[in-house]
Design an enzyme around this catalytic site. Structure first.
Site, PDB file in Angstrom:
ATOM      1  N   HIS A 128      49.020  39.167  36.822  1.00 12.48           N
ATOM      2  CA  HIS A 128      50.252  39.866  36.473  1.00 12.48           C
ATOM      3  C   HIS A 128      50.802  39.316  35.163  1.00 12.48           C
ATOM      4  O   HIS A 128      50.965  38.091  35.050  1.00 12.48           O
ATOM      5  CB  HIS A 128      51.308  39.660  37.560  1.00 12.48           C
ATOM      6  CG  HIS A 128      50.885  40.117  38.908  1.00 12.48           C
ATOM      7  ND1 HIS A 128      50.199  39.312  39.793  1.00 12.48           N
ATOM      8  CD2 HIS A 128      51.045  41.316  39.525  1.00 12.48           C
ATOM      9  CE1 HIS A 128      49.968  39.991  40.905  1.00 12.48           C
ATOM     10  NE2 HIS A 128      50.463  41.203  40.770  1.00 12.48           N
ATOM     11  N   CYS A 172      41.986  38.883  37.841  1.00 13.36           N
ATOM     12  CA  CYS A 172      43.129  39.782  38.004  1.00 13.36           C
ATOM     13  C   CYS A 172      44.402  38.958  37.856  1.00 13.36           C
ATOM     14  O   CYS A 172      44.371  37.745  37.997  1.00 13.36           O
ATOM     15  CB  CYS A 172      43.142  40.409  39.396  1.00 13.36           C
ATOM     16  SG  CYS A 172      41.644  41.237  39.884  1.00 13.36           S
ATOM     17  N   TRP A 198      40.981  47.623  44.652  1.00 19.33           N
ATOM     18  CA  TRP A 198      41.226  47.979  43.244  1.00 19.33           C
ATOM     19  C   TRP A 198      39.933  47.958  42.445  1.00 19.33           C
ATOM     20  O   TRP A 198      39.728  48.816  41.599  1.00 19.33           O
ATOM     21  CB  TRP A 198      42.291  47.078  42.614  1.00 19.33           C
ATOM     22  CG  TRP A 198      41.976  45.619  42.602  1.00 19.33           C
ATOM     23  CD1 TRP A 198      41.303  44.927  41.643  1.00 19.33           C
ATOM     24  CD2 TRP A 198      42.321  44.674  43.615  1.00 19.33           C
ATOM     25  NE1 TRP A 198      41.198  43.602  41.995  1.00 19.33           N
ATOM     26  CE2 TRP A 198      41.827  43.416  43.197  1.00 19.33           C
ATOM     27  CE3 TRP A 198      43.006  44.758  44.824  1.00 19.33           C
ATOM     28  CZ2 TRP A 198      41.992  42.260  43.948  1.00 19.33           C
ATOM     29  CZ3 TRP A 198      43.174  43.613  45.566  1.00 19.33           C
ATOM     30  CH2 TRP A 198      42.662  42.381  45.133  1.00 19.33           C
ATOM     31  N   HIS A 223      54.632  47.584  40.214  1.00 20.17           N
ATOM     32  CA  HIS A 223      54.757  46.490  39.258  1.00 20.17           C
ATOM     33  C   HIS A 223      53.520  46.420  38.374  1.00 20.17           C
ATOM     34  O   HIS A 223      52.520  47.095  38.615  1.00 20.17           O
ATOM     35  CB  HIS A 223      55.033  45.158  39.957  1.00 20.17           C
ATOM     36  CG  HIS A 223      53.974  44.734  40.924  1.00 20.17           C
ATOM     37  ND1 HIS A 223      53.875  45.250  42.200  1.00 20.17           N
ATOM     38  CD2 HIS A 223      52.965  43.848  40.811  1.00 20.17           C
ATOM     39  CE1 HIS A 223      52.864  44.687  42.838  1.00 20.17           C
ATOM     40  NE2 HIS A 223      52.282  43.836  42.003  1.00 20.17           N
ATOM     41  N   TYR A 250      46.948  52.097  41.042  1.00 15.22           N
ATOM     42  CA  TYR A 250      46.454  52.217  42.412  1.00 15.22           C
ATOM     43  C   TYR A 250      47.490  51.683  43.396  1.00 15.22           C
ATOM     44  O   TYR A 250      48.423  50.966  43.032  1.00 15.22           O
ATOM     45  CB  TYR A 250      45.136  51.447  42.589  1.00 15.22           C
ATOM     46  CG  TYR A 250      45.334  49.963  42.738  1.00 15.22           C
ATOM     47  CD1 TYR A 250      45.316  49.358  43.987  1.00 15.22           C
ATOM     48  CD2 TYR A 250      45.570  49.160  41.619  1.00 15.22           C
ATOM     49  CE1 TYR A 250      45.528  48.003  44.132  1.00 15.22           C
ATOM     50  CE2 TYR A 250      45.774  47.803  41.757  1.00 15.22           C
ATOM     51  CZ  TYR A 250      45.755  47.225  43.016  1.00 15.22           C
ATOM     52  OH  TYR A 250      45.975  45.892  43.155  1.00 15.22           O
ATOM     53  N   GLU A 289      42.491  30.542  35.786  1.00 16.09           N
ATOM     54  CA  GLU A 289      41.647  30.791  36.958  1.00 16.09           C
ATOM     55  C   GLU A 289      40.201  30.347  36.773  1.00 16.09           C
ATOM     56  O   GLU A 289      39.569  29.894  37.728  1.00 16.09           O
ATOM     57  CB  GLU A 289      41.646  32.288  37.318  1.00 16.09           C
ATOM     58  CG  GLU A 289      42.953  32.785  37.874  1.00 16.09           C
ATOM     59  CD  GLU A 289      42.858  34.185  38.439  1.00 16.09           C
ATOM     60  OE1 GLU A 289      41.731  34.654  38.718  1.00 16.09           O
ATOM     61  OE2 GLU A 289      43.914  34.812  38.602  1.00 16.09           O
ATOM     62  N   GLU A 313      49.596  46.512  47.934  1.00 15.29           N
ATOM     63  CA  GLU A 313      49.532  46.333  46.486  1.00 15.29           C
ATOM     64  C   GLU A 313      49.893  47.679  45.874  1.00 15.29           C
ATOM     65  O   GLU A 313      49.418  48.726  46.334  1.00 15.29           O
ATOM     66  CB  GLU A 313      48.131  45.920  46.025  1.00 15.29           C
ATOM     67  CG  GLU A 313      47.872  44.435  46.074  1.00 15.29           C
ATOM     68  CD  GLU A 313      48.595  43.639  45.001  1.00 15.29           C
ATOM     69  OE1 GLU A 313      49.536  44.168  44.356  1.00 15.29           O
ATOM     70  OE2 GLU A 313      48.248  42.471  44.815  1.00 15.29           O
ATOM     71  N   HIS A 358      55.127  41.152  47.340  1.00 19.08           N
ATOM     72  CA  HIS A 358      54.088  41.822  48.121  1.00 19.08           C
ATOM     73  C   HIS A 358      54.447  41.829  49.602  1.00 19.08           C
ATOM     74  O   HIS A 358      54.493  40.778  50.243  1.00 19.08           O
ATOM     75  CB  HIS A 358      52.730  41.142  47.907  1.00 19.08           C
ATOM     76  CG  HIS A 358      52.262  41.210  46.499  1.00 19.08           C
ATOM     77  ND1 HIS A 358      52.376  40.153  45.627  1.00 19.08           N
ATOM     78  CD2 HIS A 358      51.681  42.204  45.804  1.00 19.08           C
ATOM     79  CE1 HIS A 358      51.887  40.504  44.446  1.00 19.08           C
ATOM     80  NE2 HIS A 358      51.451  41.749  44.528  1.00 19.08           N
ATOM     81  N   GLU A 367      50.315  48.860  41.966  1.00 16.21           N
ATOM     82  CA  GLU A 367      50.278  48.353  40.605  1.00 16.21           C
ATOM     83  C   GLU A 367      49.833  49.377  39.565  1.00 16.21           C
ATOM     84  O   GLU A 367      48.963  50.194  39.839  1.00 16.21           O
ATOM     85  CB  GLU A 367      49.300  47.167  40.533  1.00 16.21           C
ATOM     86  CG  GLU A 367      49.696  45.997  41.392  1.00 16.21           C
ATOM     87  CD  GLU A 367      48.712  44.856  41.343  1.00 16.21           C
ATOM     88  OE1 GLU A 367      49.136  43.716  41.629  1.00 16.21           O
ATOM     89  OE2 GLU A 367      47.519  45.073  41.041  1.00 16.21           O
TER      90      GLU A 367
END
Length: 192
Positions: free
Chosen positions: A67, A65, A159, A30, A102, A85, A112, A23, A114
């Site tokens: 990855h 959120c 997002w 990604h 986005y 989380e 960002e 980032h 993604e």
């Protein structure tokens, strides 16, 4: 070292990069995911990102959120991150926006960029947030949240704002949203 999956324009994996380094002002495309957890009566679990996060610290956003790791499908990544989380296990998930994409730029120039499939899940109790990831949480009525986001009066991650625009077109009731097929996911996010 946590890694993210780099993508081409078709959503096919073309390599990996360390999350800590990916980032910046020229962030490559990604793979990511977003999830929205609801109570049976239509309340959405919102979370506030930890204050030390590199991207959008302290910003309110959707439930979770993250990855997918290299070789990990999107649904498995959501399950893993919900545990990491929010201390949540056994959350049933449905894919609702398989191809959401986005690009957003922070005030400091960090980007960002993604492809970010969106999932819905049912949660009947409060989470137990990991303070390294989540600073706070709250439950909000979806029917109040959507118009506030669409009117720009509810501060929320970029997002999440864009996802709410798309989710609002599916149905006013989040439990009436049609589930999408995993075949509609970008290739890098599909189960093996």
């Amino acid at each position: 070292m946590e890694q993210v999956v780099l993508l081409d324009e078709s959503g096919t994996g073309i390599g990996v990069a360390d999350k800590a380094d990916v980032h910046h002002a020229d962030t490559p495309l990604h793979l990511a995911f977003s999830s929205y957890l609801f109570s049976r009566d239509g309340r959405l679990l919102l979370t506030r990102r930890a204050l030390h996060k590199k991207t959008w610290p302290g910003v309110w956003t959707n439930s979770c959120c993250g990855h997918p790791a290299p070789g990990e499908d999107a649904a498995s990544a959501v399950t893993r991150r919900l545990a990491d989380e929010l201390g949540l296990t056994d959350v049933g998930l449905d894919l609702v926006l398989p191809a959401f994409r986005y690009r957003a730029v922070m005030e400091n120039g960090v980007v960002e960029n993604e492809v970010c499939p969106v999932f819905r899940g049912l949660l009947d109790h409060d989470p137990t947030p990991n303070p390294d990831e989540v600073d706070d949480f709250e439950w909000v009525d979806w029917s109040d949240f959507v118009p506030a986001v669409l009117a720009g009066v509810r501060p929320i991650s970029p997002w999440c704002a864009l996802q709410v625009e798309e989710l609002a077109t599916l149905d006013p009731d989040p439990w009436a949203w049609p589930a999408a097929s995993a075949e509609e996911l970008p290739p890098a996010a599909r189960p093996a």
